[in-house]
Design a protein around this motif. Structure first.
Motif, PDB file in Angstrom:
ATOM      1  N   PHE A   1       0.835  -1.207   0.000  1.00 50.33           N
ATOM      2  CA  PHE A   1       0.000   0.000   0.000  1.00 50.33           C
ATOM      3  C   PHE A   1       0.866   1.253   0.000  1.00 50.33           C
ATOM      4  CE2 PHE A   1      -2.019   3.306   2.640  1.00 50.33           C
ATOM      5  CZ  PHE A   1      -3.078   3.619   1.805  1.00 50.33           C
TER       6      PHE A   1
ATOM      7  N   TYR B   1       1.370   7.622  -0.494  1.00 54.12           N
ATOM      8  CA  TYR B   1       0.766   7.362   0.812  1.00 54.12           C
ATOM      9  C   TYR B   1       1.765   7.535   1.948  1.00 54.12           C
ATOM     10  CZ  TYR B   1      -2.925   5.768  -2.179  1.00 54.12           C
ATOM     11  OH  TYR B   1      -3.882   5.733  -3.142  1.00 54.12           O
TER      12      TYR B   1
ATOM     13  N   ALA C   1       3.544  10.214   2.113  1.00 55.99           N
ATOM     14  CA  ALA C   1       3.259  11.609   2.444  1.00 55.99           C
ATOM     15  C   ALA C   1       1.997  11.708   3.279  1.00 55.99           C
ATOM     16  CB  ALA C   1       3.122  12.434   1.168  1.00 55.99           C
ATOM     17  N   MET C   2       1.000  10.878   2.949  1.00 59.41           N
ATOM     18  CA  MET C   2      -0.233  10.859   3.736  1.00 59.41           C
ATOM     19  C   MET C   2       0.078  10.450   5.178  1.00 59.41           C
ATOM     20  SD  MET C   2      -3.570   8.470   3.252  1.00 59.41           S
ATOM     21  CE  MET C   2      -2.826   7.095   4.111  1.00 59.41           C
TER      22      MET C   2
ATOM     23  N   LEU D   1       1.537  13.254   7.120  1.00 57.82           N
ATOM     24  CA  LEU D   1       0.516  14.213   7.554  1.00 57.82           C
ATOM     25  C   LEU D   1      -0.242  13.693   8.768  1.00 57.82           C
ATOM     26  CD1 LEU D   1      -1.180  15.760   4.411  1.00 57.82           C
ATOM     27  CD2 LEU D   1      -0.290  16.937   6.388  1.00 57.82           C
ATOM     28  N   VAL D   2      -0.564  12.394   8.749  1.00 58.61           N
ATOM     29  CA  VAL D   2      -1.288  11.804   9.881  1.00 58.61           C
ATOM     30  C   VAL D   2      -0.455  11.922  11.153  1.00 58.61           C
ATOM     31  CG1 VAL D   2      -2.159   9.636  10.848  1.00 58.61           C
ATOM     32  CG2 VAL D   2      -2.693  10.241   8.501  1.00 58.61           C
TER      33      VAL D   2
ATOM     34  N   PHE E   1      -0.348  15.621  12.271  1.00 57.07           N
ATOM     35  CA  PHE E   1      -1.640  16.034  12.822  1.00 57.07           C
ATOM     36  C   PHE E   1      -1.888  15.394  14.184  1.00 57.07           C
ATOM     37  CE2 PHE E   1      -6.251  15.347  13.198  1.00 57.07           C
ATOM     38  CZ  PHE E   1      -6.606  16.663  13.391  1.00 57.07           C
ATOM     39  N   SER E   2      -1.520  14.119  14.334  1.00 55.69           N
ATOM     40  CA  SER E   2      -1.715  13.453  15.625  1.00 55.69           C
ATOM     41  C   SER E   2      -0.911  14.142  16.714  1.00 55.69           C
ATOM     42  CB  SER E   2      -1.296  11.991  15.542  1.00 55.69           C
ATOM     43  OG  SER E   2      -1.899  11.370  14.444  1.00 55.69           O
TER      44      SER E   2
ATOM     45  N   THR F   1      -2.496  17.360  17.674  1.00 59.76           N
ATOM     46  CA  THR F   1      -3.697  17.098  18.466  1.00 59.76           C
ATOM     47  C   THR F   1      -3.346  16.779  19.910  1.00 59.76           C
ATOM     48  OG1 THR F   1      -4.742  16.216  16.502  1.00 59.76           O
ATOM     49  CG2 THR F   1      -5.785  15.700  18.594  1.00 59.76           C
TER      50      THR F   1
ATOM     51  N   LEU G   1      -2.396  19.920  21.650  1.00 59.79           N
ATOM     52  CA  LEU G   1      -3.546  20.773  21.952  1.00 59.79           C
ATOM     53  C   LEU G   1      -4.339  20.226  23.136  1.00 59.79           C
ATOM     54  CD1 LEU G   1      -5.063  21.850  18.521  1.00 59.79           C
ATOM     55  CD2 LEU G   1      -3.948  23.265  20.201  1.00 59.79           C
ATOM     56  N   VAL G   2      -4.525  18.898  23.169  1.00 60.92           N
ATOM     57  CA  VAL G   2      -5.275  18.288  24.274  1.00 60.92           C
ATOM     58  C   VAL G   2      -4.567  18.569  25.591  1.00 60.92           C
ATOM     59  CG1 VAL G   2      -5.931  16.078  25.292  1.00 60.92           C
ATOM     60  CG2 VAL G   2      -6.398  16.504  22.893  1.00 60.92           C
TER      61      VAL G   2
ATOM     62  N   LEU H   1      -2.462  21.016  26.278  1.00 64.48           N
ATOM     63  CA  LEU H   1      -2.564  22.449  26.567  1.00 64.48           C
ATOM     64  C   LEU H   1      -3.931  22.768  27.147  1.00 64.48           C
ATOM     65  CD1 LEU H   1      -0.982  25.111  26.193  1.00 64.48           C
ATOM     66  CD2 LEU H   1      -2.064  25.353  23.979  1.00 64.48           C
ATOM     67  N   ASP H   2      -4.969  22.166  26.546  1.00 65.69           N
ATOM     68  CA  ASP H   2      -6.338  22.359  27.017  1.00 65.69           C
ATOM     69  C   ASP H   2      -6.455  21.938  28.482  1.00 65.69           C
ATOM     70  OD1 ASP H   2      -9.111  22.474  27.273  1.00 65.69           O
ATOM     71  OD2 ASP H   2      -9.432  21.919  25.186  1.00 65.69           O
TER      72      ASP H   2
ATOM     73  N   ILE I   1      -4.691  24.417  30.883  1.00 69.22           N
ATOM     74  CA  ILE I   1      -5.443  25.661  31.087  1.00 69.22           C
ATOM     75  C   ILE I   1      -6.639  25.393  31.999  1.00 69.22           C
ATOM     76  CG2 ILE I   1      -6.810  27.424  29.934  1.00 69.22           C
ATOM     77  CD1 ILE I   1      -4.929  27.225  27.561  1.00 69.22           C
TER      78      ILE I   1
ATOM     79  N   ILE J   1      -7.546  13.749   6.030  1.00 66.64           N
ATOM     80  CA  ILE J   1      -6.155  13.515   5.626  1.00 66.64           C
ATOM     81  C   ILE J   1      -6.043  12.195   4.871  1.00 66.64           C
ATOM     82  CG2 ILE J   1      -3.848  13.013   6.489  1.00 66.64           C
ATOM     83  CD1 ILE J   1      -4.410  15.031   8.749  1.00 66.64           C
TER      84      ILE J   1
ATOM     85  N   PHE K   1      -6.100  11.735   0.343  1.00 64.91           N
ATOM     86  CA  PHE K   1      -5.081  11.121  -0.505  1.00 64.91           C
ATOM     87  C   PHE K   1      -5.609   9.907  -1.249  1.00 64.91           C
ATOM     88  CE2 PHE K   1      -2.235  13.680   1.984  1.00 64.91           C
ATOM     89  CZ  PHE K   1      -1.242  13.978   1.081  1.00 64.91           C
TER      90      PHE K   1
ATOM     91  N   TRP L   1     -11.295  25.643  18.351  1.00 64.87           N
ATOM     92  CA  TRP L   1     -10.627  25.044  19.525  1.00 64.87           C
ATOM     93  C   TRP L   1      -9.399  25.866  19.907  1.00 64.87           C
ATOM     94  CZ3 TRP L   1      -8.282  19.394  19.564  1.00 64.87           C
ATOM     95  CH2 TRP L   1      -7.901  19.085  20.866  1.00 64.87           C
TER      96      TRP L   1
ATOM     97  N   LEU M   1      -8.709  28.134  23.352  1.00 61.18           N
ATOM     98  CA  LEU M   1      -7.526  27.974  24.196  1.00 61.18           C
ATOM     99  C   LEU M   1      -6.835  29.308  24.401  1.00 61.18           C
ATOM    100  CD1 LEU M   1      -5.904  24.691  22.869  1.00 61.18           C
ATOM    101  CD2 LEU M   1      -7.009  25.055  25.056  1.00 61.18           C
TER     102      LEU M   1
ATOM    103  N   ARG N   1      -8.912  31.563  26.674  1.00 65.64           N
ATOM    104  CA  ARG N   1      -8.837  31.200  28.089  1.00 65.64           C
ATOM    105  C   ARG N   1      -7.498  31.586  28.693  1.00 65.64           C
ATOM    106  NH1 ARG N   1     -10.403  25.146  27.355  1.00 65.64           N
ATOM    107  NH2 ARG N   1      -9.831  24.913  29.528  1.00 65.64           N
TER     108      ARG N   1
ATOM    109  N   LEU O   1      -6.830  34.272  31.737  1.00 60.79           N
ATOM    110  CA  LEU O   1      -6.050  33.962  32.932  1.00 60.79           C
ATOM    111  C   LEU O   1      -4.958  34.996  33.146  1.00 60.79           C
ATOM    112  CD1 LEU O   1      -5.605  30.109  32.710  1.00 60.79           C
ATOM    113  CD2 LEU O   1      -6.713  31.355  34.541  1.00 60.79           C
TER     114      LEU O   1
END
Lengths: 85, 221
Positions: A46, A54, A56-57, A60-61, A64-65, A68, A71-72, A74-75, A78, B18, B22, B202, B206, B209, B213
């Motif tokens: 594949f 793929y 390159a795909m 990207l995954v 992005f992960s 994410t 960000l979680v 950081l969330d 806060i 994503i 592709f 989102w 962040l 917030r 603070l």
């Protein structure tokens, strides 16, 4: 928490570097050039199909992960600070 | 966790986008070839930007009506994340243009007017930095923000549609209407709009917030 993650990340990087150094460089280069492609399996096929787009795909995954997860975390930090006041 | 469902939705949608972006077949037209897939990532940047800048201007007007500093914090956070998405949209457009239009920055009306619009919004962020008085900063930048939004829509949406351009959606080239977009593209593009917009919101929450603070001694409640 942050220190623990940094340390485990550093350990992971060390592991990668040491395995890379331990590898037979010549055969790795040859394989990268596609001269000796003996790998089989659906996943390999594949990722090698359609001129390896793929890969390159997948990159990207991964990016992005990681964003994410960042960000979680950081969330959550806060939220914790907000509860403190 | 119950009120965070939209963050999970955003992440799942974007993973779908994503991977799907592709894998779905796209029509290979002209010199666009497989670069047509860039649409799944380039266009949602602008949708997220429009959403965030709309949130920003609504909060600016709200601030002017109520003098509530929390509204000003919301307006500035939304504008800065909106500009981030605008810059990402511009950069992805530049890369795409390099390999299809034959130039990174060409004298294309849409590209130029968008650059102007982004510069106007960057000036908003610079303007905010120039004040020491927090109430004065809030009021002046709220008024500026209303002007900036009033220019954003004509510059990035109306003017490019009235003149010839290499960019789709101009006077002489088709836009992304229902009739001339392939079904496989729509299958990924609509979730991409929602996913990236939610991601932008989102990041905006962040930042909002965090700013609240940082200013908690000045802003109460």
């Amino acid at each position: 928490m942050v220190n623990r993650i940094s340390v485990s990340f550093f350990a992971l990087m060390l592991l990668f570097v040491s395995t890379a150094l331990g590898q037979d460089t010549a055969s790795a280069v040859q394989q990268a050039a596609g001269q000796q492609n003996t790998e089989t399996g659906a996943v390999n096929e594949f990722f090698r199909s359609n001129s390896k787009i793929y890969v390159a795909m997948g990159i990207l995954v991964i990016i992005f992960s990681c964003i994410t997860i960042y960000l979680v975390r950081l969330d959550r930090k806060i939220t914790k600070l907000e509860k403190e006041k | 966790m119950a009120k965070n469902w939209w963050k999970i939705l955003s992440v799942l949608l974007l993973l779908y986008v994503i991977i799907g972006g592709f894998m779905v077949p796209v029509p290979v037209i002209g010199n666009n070839q497989q670069a047509a897939r860039s649409i799944f990532f380039h266009l949602p940047m602008w949708m997220a930007m429009y959403t965030l800048l709309t949130i920003s201007v609504v909060n600016s007007v709200w601030y002017l009506a109520t003098n509530d500093l929390r509204r000003d914090v919301r307006a500035s956070s939304a504008a800065s994340v909106g500009v981030l998405f605008g810059v990402m949209g511009f950069l992805t457009g530049m890369l795409w243009a390099t390999y299809t239009w034959g130039g990174t920055i060409v004298n294309d009306p849409k590209q130029m007017t968008t650059a102007i619009a982004l510069a106007i919004y960057m000036a908003y962020l610079v303007l905010r930095m120039s004040f020491t008085d927090i109430d004065k900063r809030a009021r002046v930048s709220a008024i500026y923000n209303v002007f900036a939004f009033a220019l954003l829509i004509p510059l990035t949406y109306i003017i490019p549609r009235t003149v010839d351009s290499l960019h789709p959606g101009s006077a002489s080239s088709p836009g992304f209407s229902d009739k001339d977009t392939a079904g496989t593209i729509k299958m990924v593009l609509w979730p991409a709009f929602l996913g990236f917009t939610l991601l932008g919101i989102w990041i905006y929450t962040l930042r909002n917030r965090y700013k609240r603070l940082a200013l908690k001694n000045i802003i109460h409640g």
